[in-house]
Scaffold this motif. Sequence first.
Motif, PDB file in Angstrom:
ATOM      1  N   UNK A 189      -7.239 -20.278 -16.178  1.00  0.00           N
ATOM      2  CA  UNK A 189      -6.018 -20.422 -16.742  1.00  0.00           C
ATOM      3  C   UNK A 189      -5.188 -18.971 -16.548  1.00  0.00           C
ATOM      4  N   UNK A 190      -3.646 -19.044 -16.408  1.00  0.00           N
ATOM      5  CA  UNK A 190      -2.850 -18.201 -16.037  1.00  0.00           C
ATOM      6  C   UNK A 190      -1.799 -18.161 -17.184  1.00  0.00           C
ATOM      7  N   UNK A 191      -1.763 -16.985 -18.024  1.00  0.00           N
ATOM      8  CA  UNK A 191      -0.659 -16.728 -18.924  1.00  0.00           C
ATOM      9  C   UNK A 191       0.318 -15.815 -18.706  1.00  0.00           C
ATOM     10  N   UNK A 192       1.597 -16.609 -18.321  1.00  0.00           N
ATOM     11  CA  UNK A 192       2.687 -15.529 -18.009  1.00  0.00           C
ATOM     12  C   UNK A 192       3.806 -15.408 -19.197  1.00  0.00           C
ATOM     13  N   UNK A 193       3.627 -14.618 -19.974  1.00  0.00           N
ATOM     14  CA  UNK A 193       4.381 -14.525 -21.365  1.00  0.00           C
ATOM     15  C   UNK A 193       5.772 -14.472 -20.744  1.00  0.00           C
ATOM     16  N   UNK A 194       6.042 -13.441 -19.672  1.00  0.00           N
ATOM     17  CA  UNK A 194       7.531 -13.419 -19.184  1.00  0.00           C
ATOM     18  C   UNK A 194       8.210 -14.403 -19.104  1.00  0.00           C
TER      19      UNK A 194
END
Length: 301
Positions: A189-194
């Motif tokens: 998983x990759x979480x990119x909040x921006x």
Amino acid sequence: MTAPRTPGVPGPDAVPVSVPVSVPAAGPTPADPAADAGQRRILVVDDDPTVLEIVCRYLRAAGFVVDEAPDGLSALSLAEEKRPDLVVLDRMLPLLDGIEVCRRVRSTWAIPVIMLTALNQEDDRIDGLEAGADDYLAKPFSPRELVLRVQAVLRRTGQAAAQAAAHSAGQGANEASGQPSAPLVVGDFTLDTAAHELRLRGTPLVLTVREFDLLSYLIRHPHTVLGRDDLLRSVWGWEFGDLSTVTVHVRRLREKIEADPAHPLLLQTVWGVGYRFDPVPLGSVGTRGAADAARADGTTR
């Protein structure tokens, strides 16, 4: 529609919303799109004229532009024409019921939905959440609470849009200055909040606002047992509420991230306690049994 008659609950002629003594006066309805500039647009769908009038009056008093629909087919036509920022949707509607309207709205547009459901009908609430609703209110409800719920959902979606815009605007500057963004990578998983984006093995996941918030929280707290009340408080911001809300969203997440949702390996149930997110790469899970994956991950199931 009005909730069925039950002991201690007002009959069918009663107003199915809890209305304060002072009701906001009806404000003007914008006559053209130019009058809507800078305002958020809400589509309210209910076949009860009393509910429709009161809800629309409160939302307009709160500064929203409001469109009204008395049935499911009209709701879809208005959603296509007006592209509202949010839909307030009754569960029981003529021509096309609210569950199907919610499914079609969520499959076509990224529009949050707040579902209105009959009093004490848990199945209605679960059906609405499974259809993609972001929130729900049971009738009878306070129109003031509904306005607060609308504002809260729009605030979350507005923050997400602002983060995505800032990410797009700053991406070129970051690349020019040699400062790459730093998304959180946990397992596959990759979480990119921006960018307000969650990717599974590089592929963006299609999630509702609540699903994104829930999975983001779980990714930040891997291998940690979290109770449903903890998740309701941390993700929904509710000090109390229907715990089935969490259960339904966990089930929906499993359908989107698990190789076999009926036998989850990533989002585990810890019976009698809550849930635990174990970010085992799906690629390896697909070639091993659950017991092998558990041993490789160093956890006990």
